[in-house]
Design an enzyme around this catalytic site. Structure first.
Site, PDB file in Angstrom:
ATOM      1  N   THR A  61       0.598  -1.170  -0.102  1.00  0.00           N
ATOM      2  CA  THR A  61       0.150   0.125  -0.228  1.00  0.00           C
ATOM      3  C   THR A  61       0.671   0.909   0.373  1.00  0.00           C
ATOM      4  OG1 THR A  61      -1.418   1.367   1.548  1.00  0.00           O
ATOM      5  CG2 THR A  61      -0.549  -0.358   2.516  1.00  0.00           C
ATOM      6  N   GLU A  63       0.311   4.035   1.462  1.00  0.00           N
ATOM      7  CA  GLU A  63       0.642   3.933   2.943  1.00  0.00           C
ATOM      8  C   GLU A  63       1.778   3.824   3.463  1.00  0.00           C
ATOM      9  OE1 GLU A  63      -1.795   5.009   5.916  1.00  0.00           O
ATOM     10  OE2 GLU A  63      -2.600   6.063   4.144  1.00  0.00           O
ATOM     11  N   TYR A  80      -1.653   0.169  10.727  1.00  0.00           N
ATOM     12  CA  TYR A  80      -2.241  -1.155   9.959  1.00  0.00           C
ATOM     13  C   TYR A  80      -0.615  -0.258   8.819  1.00  0.00           C
ATOM     14  CZ  TYR A  80      -3.909  -1.003   5.214  1.00  0.00           C
ATOM     15  OH  TYR A  80      -3.921  -1.740   3.283  1.00  0.00           O
ATOM     16  N   LYS A  98       1.723  -3.476   7.397  1.00  0.00           N
ATOM     17  CA  LYS A  98       2.133  -3.867   5.293  1.00  0.00           C
ATOM     18  C   LYS A  98       3.289  -4.149   5.790  1.00  0.00           C
ATOM     19  CE  LYS A  98      -2.401  -4.238   3.730  1.00  0.00           C
ATOM     20  NZ  LYS A  98      -2.680  -5.182   2.892  1.00  0.00           N
TER      21      LYS A  98
HETATM   22  P1  NAP Z   1     -12.058  -4.870   1.646  1.00  0.00           P
HETATM   23  O1  NAP Z   1     -12.773  -3.993   1.115  1.00  0.00           O
HETATM   24  O2  NAP Z   1     -11.369  -3.982   3.274  1.00  0.00           O
HETATM   25  O3  NAP Z   1     -11.552  -6.264   2.046  1.00  0.00           O
HETATM   26  C1  NAP Z   1     -11.106  -6.774   2.621  1.00  0.00           C
HETATM   27  C2  NAP Z   1     -10.854  -8.148   2.525  1.00  0.00           C
HETATM   28  O4  NAP Z   1     -10.139  -8.658   3.532  1.00  0.00           O
HETATM   29  C3  NAP Z   1     -12.856  -8.510   3.219  1.00  0.00           C
HETATM   30  O5  NAP Z   1     -12.358  -9.460   2.503  1.00  0.00           O
HETATM   31  C4  NAP Z   1     -12.223  -9.011   4.681  1.00  0.00           C
HETATM   32  O6  NAP Z   1     -13.307  -9.887   5.013  1.00  0.00           O
HETATM   33  C5  NAP Z   1     -11.395  -9.339   4.186  1.00  0.00           C
HETATM   34  N1  NAP Z   1     -10.473 -10.249   5.982  1.00  0.00           N
HETATM   35  C6  NAP Z   1     -10.423  -8.762   6.908  1.00  0.00           C
HETATM   36  N2  NAP Z   1      -9.806  -9.619   7.612  1.00  0.00           N
HETATM   37  C7  NAP Z   1     -10.242 -11.351   7.505  1.00  0.00           C
HETATM   38  C8  NAP Z   1      -9.139 -12.275   7.968  1.00  0.00           C
HETATM   39  N3  NAP Z   1      -8.744 -12.385   9.621  1.00  0.00           N
HETATM   40  N4  NAP Z   1      -9.343 -13.616   7.656  1.00  0.00           N
HETATM   41  C9  NAP Z   1      -9.695 -13.155   6.177  1.00  0.00           C
HETATM   42  N5  NAP Z   1      -9.681 -12.513   5.469  1.00  0.00           N
HETATM   43  C10 NAP Z   1      -9.987 -11.550   6.541  1.00  0.00           C
HETATM   44  O7  NAP Z   1     -10.536  -4.936   1.045  1.00  0.00           O
HETATM   45  P2  NAP Z   1     -10.141  -3.875  -0.236  1.00  0.00           P
HETATM   46  O8  NAP Z   1     -10.410  -2.027  -0.062  1.00  0.00           O
HETATM   47  O9  NAP Z   1     -10.836  -4.709  -1.106  1.00  0.00           O
HETATM   48  O10 NAP Z   1      -8.616  -3.307  -0.161  1.00  0.00           O
HETATM   49  C11 NAP Z   1      -7.922  -5.061   0.074  1.00  0.00           C
HETATM   50  C12 NAP Z   1      -6.657  -4.999   0.059  1.00  0.00           C
HETATM   51  O11 NAP Z   1      -6.045  -4.204  -0.014  1.00  0.00           O
HETATM   52  C13 NAP Z   1      -6.179  -5.138   1.871  1.00  0.00           C
HETATM   53  O12 NAP Z   1      -5.506  -5.801   1.527  1.00  0.00           O
HETATM   54  C14 NAP Z   1      -5.724  -3.199   1.341  1.00  0.00           C
HETATM   55  O13 NAP Z   1      -5.885  -3.357   2.670  1.00  0.00           O
HETATM   56  C15 NAP Z   1      -5.058  -3.028   0.312  1.00  0.00           C
HETATM   57  N6  NAP Z   1      -4.684  -1.959  -0.166  1.00  0.00           N
HETATM   58  C16 NAP Z   1      -6.203  -1.549  -0.128  1.00  0.00           C
HETATM   59  C17 NAP Z   1      -6.380  -0.383  -1.001  1.00  0.00           C
HETATM   60  C18 NAP Z   1      -7.295   0.900  -1.349  1.00  0.00           C
HETATM   61  O14 NAP Z   1      -7.455   1.882  -1.400  1.00  0.00           O
HETATM   62  N7  NAP Z   1      -8.654  -0.480  -1.098  1.00  0.00           N
HETATM   63  C19 NAP Z   1      -4.736   0.135  -1.869  1.00  0.00           C
HETATM   64  C20 NAP Z   1      -3.675  -0.176  -1.292  1.00  0.00           C
HETATM   65  C21 NAP Z   1      -3.918  -1.524  -0.804  1.00  0.00           C
HETATM   66  P3  NAP Z   1     -15.069  -9.401   5.632  1.00  0.00           P
HETATM   67  O15 NAP Z   1     -15.728  -9.341   3.875  1.00  0.00           O
HETATM   68  O16 NAP Z   1     -15.449 -10.892   5.780  1.00  0.00           O
HETATM   69  O17 NAP Z   1     -14.697  -8.417   5.827  1.00  0.00           O
HETATM   70  N1  GDD Z   2     -12.233   7.088   6.950  1.00  0.00           N
HETATM   71  C1  GDD Z   2     -12.619   8.715   6.489  1.00  0.00           C
HETATM   72  N2  GDD Z   2     -13.758   9.033   6.935  1.00  0.00           N
HETATM   73  N3  GDD Z   2     -11.141   9.157   6.668  1.00  0.00           N
HETATM   74  C2  GDD Z   2     -11.438  10.706   6.190  1.00  0.00           C
HETATM   75  C3  GDD Z   2     -12.698  11.259   6.858  1.00  0.00           C
HETATM   76  C4  GDD Z   2     -13.743  10.072   7.725  1.00  0.00           C
HETATM   77  O1  GDD Z   2     -14.446  10.901   7.572  1.00  0.00           O
HETATM   78  N4  GDD Z   2     -12.460  12.676   7.236  1.00  0.00           N
HETATM   79  C5  GDD Z   2     -11.282  12.567   6.827  1.00  0.00           C
HETATM   80  N5  GDD Z   2     -10.424  11.918   6.582  1.00  0.00           N
HETATM   81  C6  GDD Z   2      -9.723  11.916   5.627  1.00  0.00           C
HETATM   82  C7  GDD Z   2      -8.471  10.433   6.754  1.00  0.00           C
HETATM   83  O2  GDD Z   2      -7.950  11.395   7.293  1.00  0.00           O
HETATM   84  C8  GDD Z   2      -7.441   9.943   4.942  1.00  0.00           C
HETATM   85  O3  GDD Z   2      -6.965  11.780   4.500  1.00  0.00           O
HETATM   86  C9  GDD Z   2      -8.479  10.345   3.980  1.00  0.00           C
HETATM   87  O4  GDD Z   2      -9.242  10.487   4.567  1.00  0.00           O
HETATM   88  C10 GDD Z   2      -8.274   8.870   3.209  1.00  0.00           C
HETATM   89  O5  GDD Z   2      -9.082   8.219   4.435  1.00  0.00           O
HETATM   90  P1  GDD Z   2      -9.932   6.498   3.981  1.00  0.00           P
HETATM   91  O6  GDD Z   2     -11.153   7.283   2.925  1.00  0.00           O
HETATM   92  O7  GDD Z   2     -10.390   6.029   4.902  1.00  0.00           O
HETATM   93  O8  GDD Z   2      -8.481   6.050   2.878  1.00  0.00           O
HETATM   94  P2  GDD Z   2      -6.670   6.091   3.537  1.00  0.00           P
HETATM   95  O9  GDD Z   2      -6.269   6.953   3.011  1.00  0.00           O
HETATM   96  O10 GDD Z   2      -6.551   6.202   5.242  1.00  0.00           O
HETATM   97  O11 GDD Z   2      -6.487   4.209   3.689  1.00  0.00           O
HETATM   98  C11 GDD Z   2      -6.754   3.583   2.279  1.00  0.00           C
HETATM   99  O12 GDD Z   2      -6.196   3.874   1.090  1.00  0.00           O
HETATM  100  C12 GDD Z   2      -5.062   3.772   1.860  1.00  0.00           C
HETATM  101  C13 GDD Z   2      -4.004   3.229   0.890  1.00  0.00           C
HETATM  102  O13 GDD Z   2      -3.301   4.032   0.788  1.00  0.00           O
HETATM  103  C14 GDD Z   2      -6.908   2.316   2.576  1.00  0.00           C
HETATM  104  O14 GDD Z   2      -7.543   1.935   1.821  1.00  0.00           O
HETATM  105  C15 GDD Z   2      -6.188   1.425   2.768  1.00  0.00           C
HETATM  106  O15 GDD Z   2      -6.723  -0.200   3.263  1.00  0.00           O
HETATM  107  C16 GDD Z   2      -4.782   1.688   2.233  1.00  0.00           C
HETATM  108  O16 GDD Z   2      -3.913   0.605   2.215  1.00  0.00           O
END
Ligand code: NAP
Ligand code: GDD
Length: 345
Positions: A133, A135, A157, A161
């Site tokens: 990520t 992050e 987190y 990672k």
């Molecule tokens: P998400 O929608 O939160 O999905 C997370 C998945 O992990 C869900 O299927 C969840 O199951 C499963 N999970 C959580 N805890 C678990 C456990 N203990 N054992 C087995 N399964 C578990 O996340 P996403 O946005 O699709 O992201 C996918 C991956 O990419 C994650 O690893 C995230 O950290 C990483 N990532 C995401 C982003 C982004 O912007 N989306 C960016 C960079 C990296 P449930 O449905 O049962 O909760």
């Molecule tokens: N969730 C959330 N809720 N975020 C908020 C809010 C709120 O009410 N208000 C402001 N924010 C700001 C957070 O402080 C952060 O700076 C930004 O919005 C994005 O927050 P999220 O959408 O929660 O995503 P993230 O950037 O912290 O994390 C996501 O992206 C990562 C990749 O950069 C997640 O998908 C992570 O799993 C992923 O690794």
């Protein structure tokens, strides 16, 4: 011969898009799901219905990232050509409340899978993708961020990672495994979880437009993110695992937008022209025409340490994998807003 893939986190946003994509390409797909007291398969129910009629080779296996024995068993059953490790406690804010659990799932979880691949003798056969990520860059020291930018994690987190990131590289170097990190910047879609900021905002804009709620409370409006579309990013994951050699790749759009701009964009789609009044926790987003407060600040959404600005440089993925994102920021917000409006109407 069709390939077999195992997707952990198949019930999540990315897992669903990836399963759809791999099945469309003719893969046999196993998905790992964890036990829940209520069904947690809403995103993949249409795939499950098609699997039941035999139309697509899609099978769910029960398991949890904290359970080594279960992960071992799943790998033994699936014997996959490709593992996409997407399962994680993926919410950064929540990781401050559950740091040990997050480290277990997001840090040790990938280690458990890699070691099961090794001990099962699947090292030659099975390729491993780790959902790393942006992050990791955290308190960024250069912009844009690429594969060579130093890391500075800012949350439990991100620390978890980071452990996983280096574990992948260690298994690659120590055992010659095809194990790769995708360092993905934020990616969104109508399937995004409702507590991430994009979906929270597009949903709130739709709810306010429909008169279901009066306003929404958020945290830091001045964080910047590089937001792409999940459909583009899962294709990047597939390309990473099908590259000539294992390596680590940034996937990003190269554009950055603030939470404030995201909010203005979504509310404009809902027919509101936001003006900002006040500062700090007293700041409010007010409808220029009606004069109503539609957005306010709730400090409980602030993070103890924030990632202020993310903007990625995906040159390596473009040059070596031919990967390029297709969706613009404006299109993503519009698609999400319209999907929320349709679902709530
Ligand atoms: P998400 O929608 O939160 O999905 C997370 C998945 O992990 C869900 O299927 C969840 O199951 C499963 N999970 C959580 N805890 C678990 C456990 N203990 N054992 C087995 N399964 C578990 O996340 P996403 O946005 O699709 O992201 C996918 C991956 O990419 C994650 O690893 C995230 O950290 C990483 N990532 C995401 C982003 C982004 O912007 N989306 C960016 C960079 C990296 P449930 O449905 O049962 O909760
Ligand atoms: N969730 C959330 N809720 N975020 C908020 C809010 C709120 O009410 N208000 C402001 N924010 C700001 C957070 O402080 C952060 O700076 C930004 O919005 C994005 O927050 P999220 O959408 O929660 O995503 P993230 O950037 O912290 O994390 C996501 O992206 C990562 C990749 O950069 C997640 O998908 C992570 O799993 C992923 O690794």
């Amino acid at each position: 011969m069709s390939k077999t893939a195992l997707i952990t986190g198949v019930t999540g946003q990315d897992g669903t898009y990836l399963a759809r994509r791999l099945l469309a390409l003719g893969y046999r797909v196993y998905g790992m799901v964890r036990r829940a007291s209520l069904p947690n398969t809403a995103r993949i129910d249409s795939l499950l219905a098609r699997a039941q009629t035999g139309e697509i080779p899609f099978t769910l296996l029960s398991g949890d990232m904290t359970d080594s024995g279960g992960l071992h068993r799943i790998l033994e059953i699936a014997e996959p050509d490709e593992v996409y490790n997407l399962a994680a406690q993926s919410h950064v804010r929540v990781s401050f409340d559950t740091p040990e659990y997050t480290a277990d799932v997001d840090g040790l979880g990938p280690l458990r899978i890699l070691d099961a691949i090794r001990t099962l003798g699947l090292t030659e056969k099975t390729r491993f993708y780790q959902a790393s990520t942006s992050e990791l860059f955290g308190k960024v020291c250069q912009t844009p961020q690429s594969e060579t930018t130093p890391f500075h994690p800012r949350s439990p987190y991100a620390s978890a990672k980071l452990f996983a990131y280096w574990t992948v590289i260690n298994y690659r170097e120590a055992y010659g495994m095809f194990a790769s990190n995708g360092i993905l910047f934020n990616h969104e879609s109508p399937l995004r979880g409702e507590t991430f900021i994009t979906r929270k905002i597009t949903r709130a804009a739709a709810q306010i437009k429909l008169g279901l709620i009066e306003k929404v409370a958020v945290g830091n409006l001045d964080a910047y993110r590089d937001w792409g579309h999940a459909a583009d990013y899962v294709e990047g994951m597939r390309l990473i695992l099908n590259a000539e050699k294992a390596d680590d790749f940034v996937l990003a759009t190269g554009e950055t937008h603030s939470v404030r701009e995201l909010t203005e964009t979504a509310f404009r789609l809902a027919g509101f022209d936001l003006v900002w009044k006040g500062t700090g926790s007293d700041e409010k987003g007010i409808d220029r025409v009606g004069g109503k407060v539609l957005v306010e600040i709730d400090p409980t959404f602030f993070r103890p340490t924030e990632v202020d600005l993310l903007c990625g440089d995906a040159t390596k993925a473009r040059e070596r994998l031919g990967w390029e994102p297709k969706h613009s920021f404006r299109d993503i917000v519009e698609e999400m807003f319209q999907a929320d409006l349709a679902a709530l109407s």
